[in-house]
Scaffold this motif. Structure first.
Motif, PDB file in Angstrom:
ATOM      1  N   ALA A  54       0.808  -1.219   0.000  1.00 22.89           N
ATOM      2  CA  ALA A  54       0.000   0.000   0.000  1.00 22.89           C
ATOM      3  C   ALA A  54       0.836   1.260   0.000  1.00 22.89           C
ATOM      4  N   GLY A  55       2.053   1.210   0.576  1.00 28.48           N
ATOM      5  CA  GLY A  55       2.866   2.418   0.705  1.00 28.48           C
ATOM      6  C   GLY A  55       2.343   3.304   1.827  1.00 28.48           C
ATOM      7  N   THR A  56       3.066   4.378   2.116  1.00 26.01           N
ATOM      8  CA  THR A  56       2.670   5.244   3.234  1.00 26.01           C
ATOM      9  C   THR A  56       1.318   5.911   2.976  1.00 26.01           C
ATOM     10  N   ASP A  57       1.035   6.273   1.716  1.00 24.51           N
ATOM     11  CA  ASP A  57      -0.239   6.941   1.423  1.00 24.51           C
ATOM     12  C   ASP A  57      -1.428   6.019   1.646  1.00 24.51           C
ATOM     13  N   VAL A  62      -6.716   1.233   8.984  1.00 24.24           N
ATOM     14  CA  VAL A  62      -7.043  -0.192   8.929  1.00 24.24           C
ATOM     15  C   VAL A  62      -5.772  -1.032   8.916  1.00 24.24           C
ATOM     16  N   LEU A  63      -4.832  -0.702   8.024  1.00 21.13           N
ATOM     17  CA  LEU A  63      -3.586  -1.474   7.953  1.00 21.13           C
ATOM     18  C   LEU A  63      -2.755  -1.298   9.207  1.00 21.13           C
ATOM     19  N   GLN A  64      -2.775  -0.090   9.778  1.00 20.42           N
ATOM     20  CA  GLN A  64      -2.046   0.122  11.026  1.00 20.42           C
ATOM     21  C   GLN A  64      -2.627  -0.728  12.147  1.00 20.42           C
ATOM     22  N   ALA A  65      -3.958  -0.830  12.192  1.00 22.55           N
ATOM     23  CA  ALA A  65      -4.605  -1.653  13.210  1.00 22.55           C
ATOM     24  C   ALA A  65      -4.221  -3.126  13.054  1.00 22.55           C
ATOM     25  N   GLU A  66      -4.101  -3.586  11.793  1.00 25.49           N
ATOM     26  CA  GLU A  66      -3.696  -4.969  11.562  1.00 25.49           C
ATOM     27  C   GLU A  66      -2.286  -5.215  12.094  1.00 25.49           C
ATOM     28  N   LEU A  67      -1.397  -4.254  11.870  1.00 25.38           N
ATOM     29  CA  LEU A  67      -0.032  -4.403  12.376  1.00 25.38           C
ATOM     30  C   LEU A  67      -0.005  -4.390  13.899  1.00 25.38           C
ATOM     31  N   LEU A  68      -0.777  -3.508  14.505  1.00 25.59           N
ATOM     32  CA  LEU A  68      -0.828  -3.455  15.960  1.00 25.59           C
ATOM     33  C   LEU A  68      -1.426  -4.733  16.545  1.00 25.59           C
ATOM     34  N   ARG A  69      -2.398  -5.299  15.850  1.00 21.42           N
ATOM     35  CA  ARG A  69      -2.972  -6.568  16.302  1.00 21.42           C
ATOM     36  C   ARG A  69      -1.919  -7.680  16.205  1.00 21.42           C
ATOM     37  N   ALA A  70      -1.152  -7.652  15.126  1.00 20.99           N
ATOM     38  CA  ALA A  70      -0.078  -8.644  14.984  1.00 20.99           C
ATOM     39  C   ALA A  70       0.979  -8.459  16.066  1.00 20.99           C
ATOM     40  N   ALA A  71       1.271  -7.191  16.390  1.00 24.41           N
ATOM     41  CA  ALA A  71       2.240  -6.913  17.453  1.00 24.41           C
ATOM     42  C   ALA A  71       1.727  -7.445  18.793  1.00 24.41           C
ATOM     43  N   HIS A  72       0.450  -7.243  19.059  1.00 21.94           N
ATOM     44  CA  HIS A  72      -0.143  -7.719  20.309  1.00 21.94           C
ATOM     45  C   HIS A  72      -0.070  -9.248  20.383  1.00 21.94           C
ATOM     46  N   THR A  73      -0.387  -9.909  19.273  1.00 20.25           N
ATOM     47  CA  THR A  73      -0.313 -11.367  19.229  1.00 20.25           C
ATOM     48  C   THR A  73       1.115 -11.850  19.460  1.00 20.25           C
ATOM     49  N   ALA A  74       2.064 -11.164  18.839  1.00 19.01           N
ATOM     50  CA  ALA A  74       3.470 -11.541  19.010  1.00 19.01           C
ATOM     51  C   ALA A  74       3.911 -11.368  20.458  1.00 19.01           C
ATOM     52  N   ARG A  75       3.472 -10.291  21.086  1.00 23.23           N
ATOM     53  CA  ARG A  75       3.849 -10.044  22.485  1.00 23.23           C
ATOM     54  C   ARG A  75       3.282 -11.124  23.397  1.00 23.23           C
ATOM     55  N   VAL A  89       7.029   0.127  12.974  1.00 30.81           N
ATOM     56  CA  VAL A  89       6.489   0.388  11.632  1.00 30.81           C
ATOM     57  C   VAL A  89       5.292   1.330  11.726  1.00 30.81           C
ATOM     58  N   VAL A  90       4.396   1.041  12.661  1.00 33.32           N
ATOM     59  CA  VAL A  90       3.200   1.878  12.816  1.00 33.32           C
ATOM     60  C   VAL A  90       3.599   3.298  13.217  1.00 33.32           C
ATOM     61  N   THR A  91       4.536   3.424  14.126  1.00 37.55           N
ATOM     62  CA  THR A  91       4.996   4.752  14.557  1.00 37.55           C
ATOM     63  C   THR A  91       5.571   5.538  13.389  1.00 37.55           C
ATOM     64  N   ALA A  92       6.401   4.869  12.574  1.00 33.95           N
ATOM     65  CA  ALA A  92       6.994   5.542  11.413  1.00 33.95           C
ATOM     66  C   ALA A  92       5.930   5.910  10.383  1.00 33.95           C
ATOM     67  N   LEU A  93       4.943   5.043  10.182  1.00 33.68           N
ATOM     68  CA  LEU A  93       3.853   5.350   9.248  1.00 33.68           C
ATOM     69  C   LEU A  93       3.089   6.594   9.688  1.00 33.68           C
ATOM     70  N   ARG A  94       2.785   6.666  10.977  1.00 30.70           N
ATOM     71  CA  ARG A  94       2.043   7.818  11.485  1.00 30.70           C
ATOM     72  C   ARG A  94       2.860   9.096  11.344  1.00 30.70           C
ATOM     73  N   THR A 106      14.215   5.809   5.966  1.00 32.96           N
ATOM     74  CA  THR A 106      15.103   4.696   6.318  1.00 32.96           C
ATOM     75  C   THR A 106      14.649   4.005   7.597  1.00 32.96           C
ATOM     76  N   ASP A 107      14.061   4.765   8.538  1.00 32.70           N
ATOM     77  CA  ASP A 107      13.545   4.148   9.764  1.00 32.70           C
ATOM     78  C   ASP A 107      12.382   3.204   9.440  1.00 32.70           C
ATOM     79  N   LEU A 108      11.505   3.663   8.545  1.00 36.71           N
ATOM     80  CA  LEU A 108      10.361   2.841   8.164  1.00 36.71           C
ATOM     81  C   LEU A 108      10.810   1.586   7.418  1.00 36.71           C
ATOM     82  N   THR A 109      11.707   1.738   6.458  1.00 37.94           N
ATOM     83  CA  THR A 109      12.146   0.576   5.680  1.00 37.94           C
ATOM     84  C   THR A 109      12.904  -0.421   6.554  1.00 37.94           C
ATOM     85  N   ALA A 110      13.708   0.093   7.501  1.00 40.37           N
ATOM     86  CA  ALA A 110      14.448  -0.817   8.388  1.00 40.37           C
ATOM     87  C   ALA A 110      13.494  -1.607   9.279  1.00 40.37           C
ATOM     88  N   ALA A 111      12.464  -0.934   9.812  1.00 36.95           N
ATOM     89  CA  ALA A 111      11.498  -1.624  10.669  1.00 36.95           C
ATOM     90  C   ALA A 111      10.700  -2.657   9.869  1.00 36.95           C
TER      91      ALA A 111
END
Length: 360
Positions: A54-57, A62-75, A89-94, A106-111
């Motif tokens: 999707a890229g940053t735009d 919705v996609l950020q929520a999916e990543l946060l849900r994945a982060a919660h599951t991983a934790r 990733v979510v922080t850099a996207l925001r 570079t922070d976003l791509t590294a994450a």
């Protein structure tokens, strides 16, 4: 007993124990913690891949929520490293979508890269590699005896995750780097003031600014796998003399061939452990050639042993002096500099400027 059809434990009921404390026994927990992880890794991979497509735009709520849900599951699955990188990733996207001046692609791509690499390697990892890929909530510190350290430089920290402060880099007689950190929740004001705070190490009253030019004698030192010095009650530290960048032992940092430094910075940790904080640092002797304008602003062009290198500001926040310092350096083309920079992988040789010697 572990019930794992097709190599995957479907749930808690898939691990059974015959002891009297079951199902609340530690035996089940130990088996679960040693089992290969599949579902959290797959969820992180799907969410990160969707962001990448999707890229940053297009990576909105919705996609950020999916990543946060994945982060919660991983934790919850005992994967703090994967969870932390997904949140990054979510922080850099925001930050990107809000036009934050401190956002760096570079922070976003590294994450994103870390999330995808971890998701790819976790399901098949075992033993020490799995432990490293899982990560830990707190960094472990190991005894390292007595150290004689020499200050190299200090850098402000101002992250998009809401943390700020300073990190001072030191080196021992062999050129191995160690950091003294003072980073806590805060903003630009804390980042600009942390240099004049006393370092949290032993009984020394040195500030970060002073330590960057002085030295330390440390006894009972403890060090994390990333090179960070611990500040436990058993650590003792007193002020010692420092040396310039052109004197031993610091001079040996610049003696390492540039190609070797770049290979180290781009290297992948195959053991799965946390990368040392100094891995992407470059110690370079350069001659300023001119400037070039990029989308993020003007950056320096320097010659480094025949290699043309772009040197950009490490921070763009107006309260920090990096952008102004870059403009001052641009006014002295032909100046020879000894610099410390951080590699930022891209289509052109590029690094962010962290510290500079006096121009000659």
């Amino acid at each position: 007993e572990r019930h794992a059809p097709e190599g995957v434990v479907p749930g808690a009921e898939g691990i059974r124990c015959g002891c009297r404390r079951a199902p609340d026994c530690l035996h089940r927990a130990s088996v679960a913690s040693a089992a290969p992880v599949a579902d959290p890794a797959a969820a992180s991979c799907r969410a990160a891949a969707a962001v990448l497509e999707a890229g940053t735009d297009g990576a909105g709520a919705v996609l950020q929520a999916e990543l946060l849900r994945a982060a919660h599951t991983a934790r919850l699955s005992g994967l703090p490293r994967a969870a932390g990188r997904a949140v990054a990733v979510v922080t850099a996207l925001r930050a990107a979508r809000a036009g934050d001046p401190d956002y760096r692609v570079t922070d976003l791509t590294a994450a994103l890269r870390d999330v995808l690499v971890l998701a790819h390697r976790l399901p098949d990892a075992t033993g020490p590699e799995l432990a490293g890929l899982r990560g830990s909530v707190r960094q472990p510190y190991s005894p390292d005896g007595s150290l004689r350290l020499y200050g190299v430089f200090a850098e402000p920290v101002l992250s998009a995750t809401g943390y700020a402060g300073a990190v001072t880099w030191t080196a021992d007689a062999a050129g191995r780097l160690y950091t003294v950190s003072d980073v806590a929740p805060g903003g630009a004001e804390r980042a600009t003031g942390a240099a004049d705070r006393a370092v949290r190490l032993g009984d020394t009253a040195l500030t970060h600014r002073e330590l960057s030019r002085a030295g330390l004698a440390v006894s009972g030192a403890t060090v994390s796998p990333t090179g960070r010095l611990g500040a436990g009650t058993g650590v003792r530290a007193v002020r010692a003399s420092g040396v310039g960048w052109s004197a031993e032992p610091l001079d040996r940092l610049w003696a390492v061939p540039v190609s070797e430094q770049i290979s180290r910075a781009l290297g992948d940790d195959r053991d799965g452990g946390e990368a040392r904080e100094d891995r992407d640092l470059l110690f370079l002797d350069v001659t300023l050639v001119g400037t070039v304008r990029e989308a993020a602003g003007e950056c320096l062009v320097a010659d480094c042993g025949g290699l043309r290198l772009r040197l950009a500001a490490a921070h763009d926040h107006p309260t920090l002096p990096h952008r102004e310092n870059l403009r001052l350096l641009a006014s002295v083309p032909g100046a020879r500099l000894r610099v410390v920079a951080r590699l930022t992988p891209g289509p052109l040789p590029r690094a962010t400027l962290l510290a500079v010697s006096h121009p000659t």
